[in-house]
Scaffold this motif. Structure first.
Motif, short mmCIF file in Angstrom:
data_model
loop_
_atom_site.label_atom_id
_atom_site.label_comp_id
_atom_site.label_asym_id
_atom_site.label_seq_id
_atom_site.Cartn_x
_atom_site.Cartn_y
_atom_site.Cartn_z
N ASP A 166 90.97 92.81 -55.94
CA ASP A 166 92.39 92.45 -56.01
C ASP A 166 92.56 90.95 -56.22
N ILE A 167 91.71 90.16 -55.57
CA ILE A 167 91.79 88.70 -55.73
C ILE A 167 91.49 88.30 -57.17
N VAL A 168 90.45 88.90 -57.75
CA VAL A 168 90.10 88.59 -59.14
C VAL A 168 91.19 89.07 -60.08
N HIS A 169 91.73 90.24 -59.83
CA HIS A 169 92.77 90.78 -60.70
C HIS A 169 93.98 89.86 -60.78
N ARG A 170 94.27 89.15 -59.70
CA ARG A 170 95.45 88.26 -59.68
C ARG A 170 95.26 87.06 -60.60
N CYS A 171 94.04 86.84 -61.05
CA CYS A 171 93.75 85.70 -61.93
C CYS A 171 93.93 86.03 -63.40
N PHE A 172 94.27 87.27 -63.71
CA PHE A 172 94.34 87.71 -65.09
C PHE A 172 95.61 88.52 -65.35
N PRO A 173 96.06 88.55 -66.60
CA PRO A 173 97.12 89.50 -66.95
C PRO A 173 96.59 90.92 -66.90
N ARG A 174 97.48 91.88 -66.85
CA ARG A 174 97.07 93.28 -66.83
C ARG A 174 96.24 93.60 -68.07
N PRO A 175 95.06 94.22 -67.89
CA PRO A 175 94.20 94.49 -69.06
C PRO A 175 94.83 95.52 -70.00
N PRO A 177 94.59 98.68 -72.74
CA PRO A 177 93.75 99.89 -72.77
C PRO A 177 92.45 99.65 -73.52
N GLY A 178 91.34 100.06 -72.92
CA GLY A 178 90.03 99.90 -73.53
C GLY A 178 89.29 98.65 -73.10
N GLN A 179 89.99 97.70 -72.49
CA GLN A 179 89.33 96.50 -72.01
C GLN A 179 88.60 96.77 -70.70
N ILE A 180 87.51 96.04 -70.46
CA ILE A 180 86.81 96.21 -69.20
C ILE A 180 87.65 95.64 -68.07
N ASP A 181 87.44 96.15 -66.87
CA ASP A 181 88.15 95.63 -65.71
C ASP A 181 87.83 94.15 -65.54
N SER A 182 88.85 93.35 -65.24
CA SER A 182 88.68 91.90 -65.16
C SER A 182 87.78 91.48 -64.00
N ALA A 183 87.50 92.38 -63.06
CA ALA A 183 86.62 92.05 -61.94
C ALA A 183 85.15 92.31 -62.24
N THR A 184 84.85 92.94 -63.36
CA THR A 184 83.49 93.37 -63.66
C THR A 184 82.51 92.21 -63.68
N ARG A 185 82.85 91.14 -64.39
CA ARG A 185 81.93 90.01 -64.52
C ARG A 185 81.68 89.31 -63.20
N THR A 186 82.72 89.20 -62.39
CA THR A 186 82.56 88.55 -61.08
C THR A 186 81.65 89.37 -60.18
N PHE A 187 81.84 90.68 -60.16
CA PHE A 187 80.98 91.54 -59.35
C PHE A 187 79.53 91.48 -59.83
N GLN A 188 79.33 91.48 -61.14
CA GLN A 188 77.97 91.36 -61.67
C GLN A 188 77.33 90.06 -61.22
N ALA A 189 78.07 88.97 -61.31
CA ALA A 189 77.53 87.66 -60.97
C ALA A 189 77.12 87.58 -59.50
N ILE A 190 77.97 88.07 -58.63
CA ILE A 190 77.68 88.01 -57.20
C ILE A 190 76.48 88.90 -56.87
N ARG A 191 76.41 90.07 -57.49
CA ARG A 191 75.27 90.97 -57.25
C ARG A 191 73.96 90.33 -57.69
N ILE A 192 73.96 89.68 -58.85
CA ILE A 192 72.75 89.01 -59.34
C ILE A 192 72.32 87.92 -58.38
N ALA A 193 73.29 87.15 -57.86
CA ALA A 193 72.97 86.08 -56.92
C ALA A 193 72.43 86.64 -55.61
N VAL A 194 73.04 87.70 -55.11
CA VAL A 194 72.60 88.30 -53.85
C VAL A 194 71.14 88.72 -53.92
#
Length: 287
Positions: A166-175, A177-194
């Protein structure tokens, strides 16, 4: 039964034969291991997730070990005929909301592939804004990393995947149709770091090249450009860039590239398994 991506292509380049020994460096649900065993070969499976090791199927030619594939050289005490990697998070981990890998279902901020070390909660809530922005930018290729990092810091403490999304979504306009969820890249980045995924990958590739017999085959399936770039550079014999390895590390005279171009899933496989759409296979043979 779980079927891993690019199974036929992996078996083509791995070419297991009876009596040979292979390392499945990312055992997971054992999809690649089953196929290798069916060829009459022996398999040493490695997984850092205790639940994957505990759930491993029994086979007289299979040994499954708990640990990180970056430590493969210390876990395998014999030369092997092949090593296969299926990188990234497993379907079983994604589908379990308690593991905290996905924002599709709300769960605790964890994202650890193993059972120890810092979690996503630690990174999200305890990392300085500038360092958090660097993680999101470099590991997620996210142009809005600094805006996201500031929004996260202003919202701390963040406890669940749903809250973070929800926090990441607030940083972007509504996606659209067909666009990836705006939180996808942030979740990937944090998972890689963890999980220090890129550092582990470089260590694992170096270890596999040392373990392979002459003529032994290395097959790697990756799922995003950061992983694929490391695999491509390694097969080309270029120096690694991880803090874990000497900058002069090279395998220039060790591996011959088998895949002149990266191998991708065809439309038939993508229709059955959408996860295979982003899969990239590269392979080499020890000379």
């Amino acid at each position: 039964m779980h079927t891993p991506v690019l199974l036929q292509q992996v078996m083509h380049y791995l070419a297991p034969r009876a009596g040979e020994t292979y390392v499945d460096a990312t055992f997971g649900a054992g999809g690649y291991s089953r196929a290798i065993l069916q060829a009459g070969a022996h398999v040493i499976g490695i997984d850092r997730d205790p639940s994957a090791v505990e759930a491993a199927f029994a086979d007289p030619n299979l040994t499954v070990k708990l640990g990180k594939f970056g430590d493969m050289a210390d876990m395998v005490d014999q030369p092997v005929d092949g090593v296969v990697f299926d990188l990234g998070v497993s379907s079983m981990q994604i589908d379990n909301p308690k593991r905290g890998f996905s924002f599709q279902k709300d769960g605790p901020l964890d994202m650890r592939m193993g059972s120890s070390g810092r979690s996503a909660f630690d990174i999200v809530n305890k990392t300085r804004i500038d360092a958090l922005a660097d993680i999101i930018f470099h590991y997620g290729d996210e142009r809005s990393a600094r805006r996201i990092a500031r929004q996260i810091a202003d919202s701390r403490p963040v406890h669940t995947t749903g809250q973070l999304a929800d926090i990441v979504h607030r940083c972007f306009p509504r996606p659209k149709p067909g666009q990836i969820d705006s939180a996808t890249r942030t979740f990937q980045a944090i998972r890689i770091a963890v999980n220090d995924e890129l550092g582990q990958l470089e260590k694992g590739l170096e270890a596999s090249a040392k373990l392979l017999k002459p003529g032994g085959r290395l097959v790697v399936v990756s799922f995003h450009s950061l992983e694929d770039r490391i695999v491509k550079r390694f097969l080309q014999g270029e120096p690694g860039q991880s803090r874990h390895l000497p900058q002069a590390a090279t395998n220039a005279r060790v591996l011959e590239i088998l895949t002149k171009k990266p191998v991708h899933a065809d439309e038939a496989e993508i229709a059955v398994n959408p996860r295979s759409r982003s899969a990239i296979l590269r392979a080499g043979v020890k000379i």
